[in-house]
Write a protein that holds these residues in place. Structure first.
Motif, PDB file in Angstrom:
ATOM      1  N   ARG A   5       0.617  -1.205  -0.038  1.00  0.00           N
ATOM      2  CA  ARG A   5       0.124  -0.044   0.177  1.00  0.00           C
ATOM      3  C   ARG A   5       0.708   1.112   0.006  1.00  0.00           C
ATOM      4  NH1 ARG A   5      -3.816  -0.459   4.600  1.00  0.00           N
ATOM      5  NH2 ARG A   5      -4.433  -2.209   3.689  1.00  0.00           N
ATOM      6  N   GLN A   6       1.937   1.202   0.667  1.00  0.00           N
ATOM      7  CA  GLN A   6       3.042   2.213   0.679  1.00  0.00           C
ATOM      8  C   GLN A   6       3.561   2.483  -0.716  1.00  0.00           C
ATOM      9  OE1 GLN A   6       5.370   2.048   4.332  1.00  0.00           O
ATOM     10  NE2 GLN A   6       5.952   4.097   4.123  1.00  0.00           N
ATOM     11  N   GLU A   7       4.189   1.468  -1.373  1.00  0.00           N
ATOM     12  CA  GLU A   7       4.943   1.783  -2.363  1.00  0.00           C
ATOM     13  C   GLU A   7       4.277   2.982  -3.588  1.00  0.00           C
ATOM     14  OE1 GLU A   7       6.874  -1.177  -4.657  1.00  0.00           O
ATOM     15  OE2 GLU A   7       7.813  -1.954  -2.720  1.00  0.00           O
ATOM     16  N   PRO A   8       2.907   2.596  -3.961  1.00  0.00           N
ATOM     17  CA  PRO A   8       2.230   3.440  -5.075  1.00  0.00           C
ATOM     18  C   PRO A   8       2.300   5.038  -4.423  1.00  0.00           C
ATOM     19  CG  PRO A   8       1.069   1.501  -4.792  1.00  0.00           C
ATOM     20  CD  PRO A   8       2.113   1.834  -3.533  1.00  0.00           C
ATOM     21  N   PHE A  12       4.056   8.152  -6.154  1.00  0.00           N
ATOM     22  CA  PHE A  12       3.311   9.123  -6.450  1.00  0.00           C
ATOM     23  C   PHE A  12       4.130  10.567  -6.154  1.00  0.00           C
ATOM     24  CE2 PHE A  12       0.345  12.191  -4.771  1.00  0.00           C
ATOM     25  CZ  PHE A  12      -0.340  12.652  -5.942  1.00  0.00           C
ATOM     26  N   LEU A  13       4.645  10.229  -4.906  1.00  0.00           N
ATOM     27  CA  LEU A  13       5.243  11.573  -3.930  1.00  0.00           C
ATOM     28  C   LEU A  13       6.682  11.838  -5.093  1.00  0.00           C
ATOM     29  CD1 LEU A  13       5.246  11.358  -0.330  1.00  0.00           C
ATOM     30  CD2 LEU A  13       4.396  13.023  -1.793  1.00  0.00           C
ATOM     31  N   VAL A  14       7.397  10.842  -5.304  1.00  0.00           N
ATOM     32  CA  VAL A  14       8.502  10.931  -6.351  1.00  0.00           C
ATOM     33  C   VAL A  14       8.088  11.472  -7.430  1.00  0.00           C
ATOM     34  CG1 VAL A  14      10.287   9.817  -7.604  1.00  0.00           C
ATOM     35  CG2 VAL A  14       9.960   9.140  -5.131  1.00  0.00           C
ATOM     36  N   PRO A  20       8.032  18.459 -11.917  1.00  0.00           N
ATOM     37  CA  PRO A  20       8.472  19.763 -11.970  1.00  0.00           C
ATOM     38  C   PRO A  20       9.724  20.406 -11.934  1.00  0.00           C
ATOM     39  CG  PRO A  20       6.670  19.419 -10.323  1.00  0.00           C
ATOM     40  CD  PRO A  20       7.320  18.060 -10.571  1.00  0.00           C
ATOM     41  N   TRP A  21      10.457  19.625 -11.218  1.00  0.00           N
ATOM     42  CA  TRP A  21      11.910  19.995 -11.248  1.00  0.00           C
ATOM     43  C   TRP A  21      12.607  19.592 -12.518  1.00  0.00           C
ATOM     44  CZ3 TRP A  21      16.287  17.065 -11.984  1.00  0.00           C
ATOM     45  CH2 TRP A  21      17.626  17.679 -11.514  1.00  0.00           C
TER      46      TRP A  21
END
Length: 43
Positions: A5-8, A12-14, A20-21
Motif C-alpha cells: 500500500r505504501q509503494e504507490p 506518487f510523491l517521487v 516539475p523539477w
C-alpha cells in the motif's frame, strides 16, 4: 500488505516532486544554451 500500500504513494510523491523539477531543469538548460549561443555569435 502495508508495503504494497505504501509503494504507490511513494512513487506518487517521487513523480510529484521530480516532474516539475525536471521541467524547470530543462527550461534552465534552454536559457543557458540561448545565452551561450548569443555570446558566441555576438563576440
Amino acid at each position: 500488505m502495508a508495503l504494497e500500500r505504501q509503494e504507490p504513494f511513494q512513487t506518487f510523491l517521487v513523480s510529484r516532486f521530480t516532474v516539475p523539477w525536471h521541467r524547470a531543469y530543462h527550461r534552465f538548460l534552454r536559457i543557458i544554451n540561448s545565452i551561450f549561443i548569443c555570446l558566441v555569435f555576438t563576440t
